[in-house]
Design an enzyme around this catalytic site. Structure first.
Site, PDB file in Angstrom:
ATOM      1  N   TYR A 140       0.857  -1.194   0.000  1.00 50.42           N
ATOM      2  CA  TYR A 140       0.000   0.000   0.000  1.00 50.42           C
ATOM      3  C   TYR A 140       0.893   1.244   0.000  1.00 50.42           C
ATOM      4  CZ  TYR A 140      -4.096  -2.874   1.268  1.00 50.42           C
ATOM      5  OH  TYR A 140      -5.115  -3.802   1.291  1.00 50.42           O
ATOM      6  N   PHE A 188     -14.340  -4.961  -0.672  1.00 47.28           N
ATOM      7  CA  PHE A 188     -15.411  -4.468  -1.530  1.00 47.28           C
ATOM      8  C   PHE A 188     -16.759  -4.574  -0.783  1.00 47.28           C
ATOM      9  CE2 PHE A 188     -12.927  -5.911  -5.560  1.00 47.28           C
ATOM     10  CZ  PHE A 188     -12.112  -4.807  -5.460  1.00 47.28           C
ATOM     11  N   PRO A 189     -16.861  -4.067   0.441  1.00 52.99           N
ATOM     12  CA  PRO A 189     -18.093  -4.248   1.221  1.00 52.99           C
ATOM     13  C   PRO A 189     -19.291  -3.492   0.662  1.00 52.99           C
ATOM     14  CG  PRO A 189     -16.656  -2.687   2.316  1.00 52.99           C
ATOM     15  CD  PRO A 189     -15.863  -3.267   1.181  1.00 52.99           C
ATOM     16  N   GLY A 203     -19.635  -3.247  -2.779  1.00 54.03           N
ATOM     17  CA  GLY A 203     -19.619  -3.636  -4.189  1.00 54.03           C
ATOM     18  C   GLY A 203     -18.241  -3.429  -4.772  1.00 54.03           C
TER      19      GLY A 203
END
Length: 307
Positions: free
Chosen positions: A70, A225-226, A228
């Site tokens: 990251y 991706f909570p 979508g």
């Protein structure tokens, strides 16, 4: 037995845990945590990035998800600067990919056992830790993103062997799996899996059987991706009419409703929404206090049938 019967709902500093508490690798952590990926957006303002992390801790967050790749180590460096031992924060990292600043993409796969070891050593150095509490092994067999080819196609047992060795050496505290199927989870469970991090949301529930096994076994379920998929062309939770209607009736945002649904859908869900914005952080944390009624949950559950 509910999670509140077993796990404390306040952090080491006495702050209420957003969403209450649940177990992760023998630690009680906030069910609304923080994902550090978006911190790289503050690469030009390190002080602001540190302030976001400190604010998350003040709000009761004691579960933070990160990775060495990251921001090419930027997120880990911020966490090293921002977190204090007395905060009691459980830091979770992941391996299976590595930074590739000179390549066509910012990431390259790093699935081979020796690469997993190298990645954990890099995480230890950038986080300034002697042990990473939990490390997720991210598989690259399917799904969005890079797919393993050539020498990056590695047997799960070979990967788990090095992860177990690193745990035995004390360099990691516990092992999680990411982007895995039900069969892969079953295969990995003898190694002592404490969490599964898969893509999952109100509009993407193909992993319901895997989630059910995690509930049964007390394994934490950490959806990425909570709301979508971030990739174009995929459905978004916040676009669903039932979600928008629920948000309007509750005086909340559609995103908060989507996060609250996850928390109420299964007791072992641990959220790690990421942000580089203070107001957005507070909104995510507030979703942990949003109660959805039975009829509201039923209306949201029905979205599955309309997909």
């Amino acid at each position: 037995m509910s999670h509140t019967d077993t796990f404390t709902d306040t952090t080491a500093s006495g702050a209420p845990r957003p969403g209450g508490g649940w177990q992760l690798a023998g630690h009680t952590v906030s069910r609304v945590g923080f994902g550090a990926m978006q911190l790289e957006r503050l690469d030009g303002d390190r002080a602001a990035a540190v302030a976001i992390v400190r604010r998350a801790v003040e709000l009761g967050v004691d579960h933070i998800d990160t990775a060495e790749f990251y921001g090419y180590g930027f997120a880990n460096g911020v966490l090293r600067e921002a977190l204090r031992e007395e905060d009691g924060v459980v830091v979770v990292s992941k391996v299976g990919a590595a930074p590739d600043p000179g390549g066509p993409r910012p990431l390259r796969l790093a699935q081979r056992p020796e690469e997993l070891r190298e990645a954990i050593e890099a995480n230890l150095a950038s986080l300034g830790l002697d042990q990473i509490p939990v490390v997720n092994l991210r598989r690259a067999d399917a799904g969005a993103g890079l797919i393993a080819e050539g020498d990056q196609i590695v047997d799960l047992d070979d990967q788990l062997a090095v992860m177990v060795a690193l745990r035995d050496e004390g360099k990691i505290g516990a092992i999680g799996l990411s982007n895995v199927s039900l069969a892969q989870l079953r295969r990995g469970m003898p190694a002592g899996i404490v969490c599964v991090q898969n893509a999952y949301s109100l509009v993407a529930r193909d992993d319901e059987e895997t989630l059910a096994l995690c509930v049964e076994e007390g394994i934490a379920w950490v959806p990425y991706f909570p709301l979508g998929s971030a990739f174009p062309g995929f459905p978004k939770v916040t676009d669903q009419p039932a979600v928008r209607a629920a948000a309007e009736s509750l005086g909340a945002s559609p995103a908060q409703v989507g996060l609250a649904w996850l928390l109420q859908h299964a007791p072992n869900v641990l959220l790690i929404p990421g942000t580089a914005d203070g107001a957005h952080l507070e909104a995510n944390v507030a979703a942990g206090s949003l109660a959805l009624s039975g009829p509201t949950m039923a209306s949201l559950d029905a979205i599955r049938a309309s997909r």
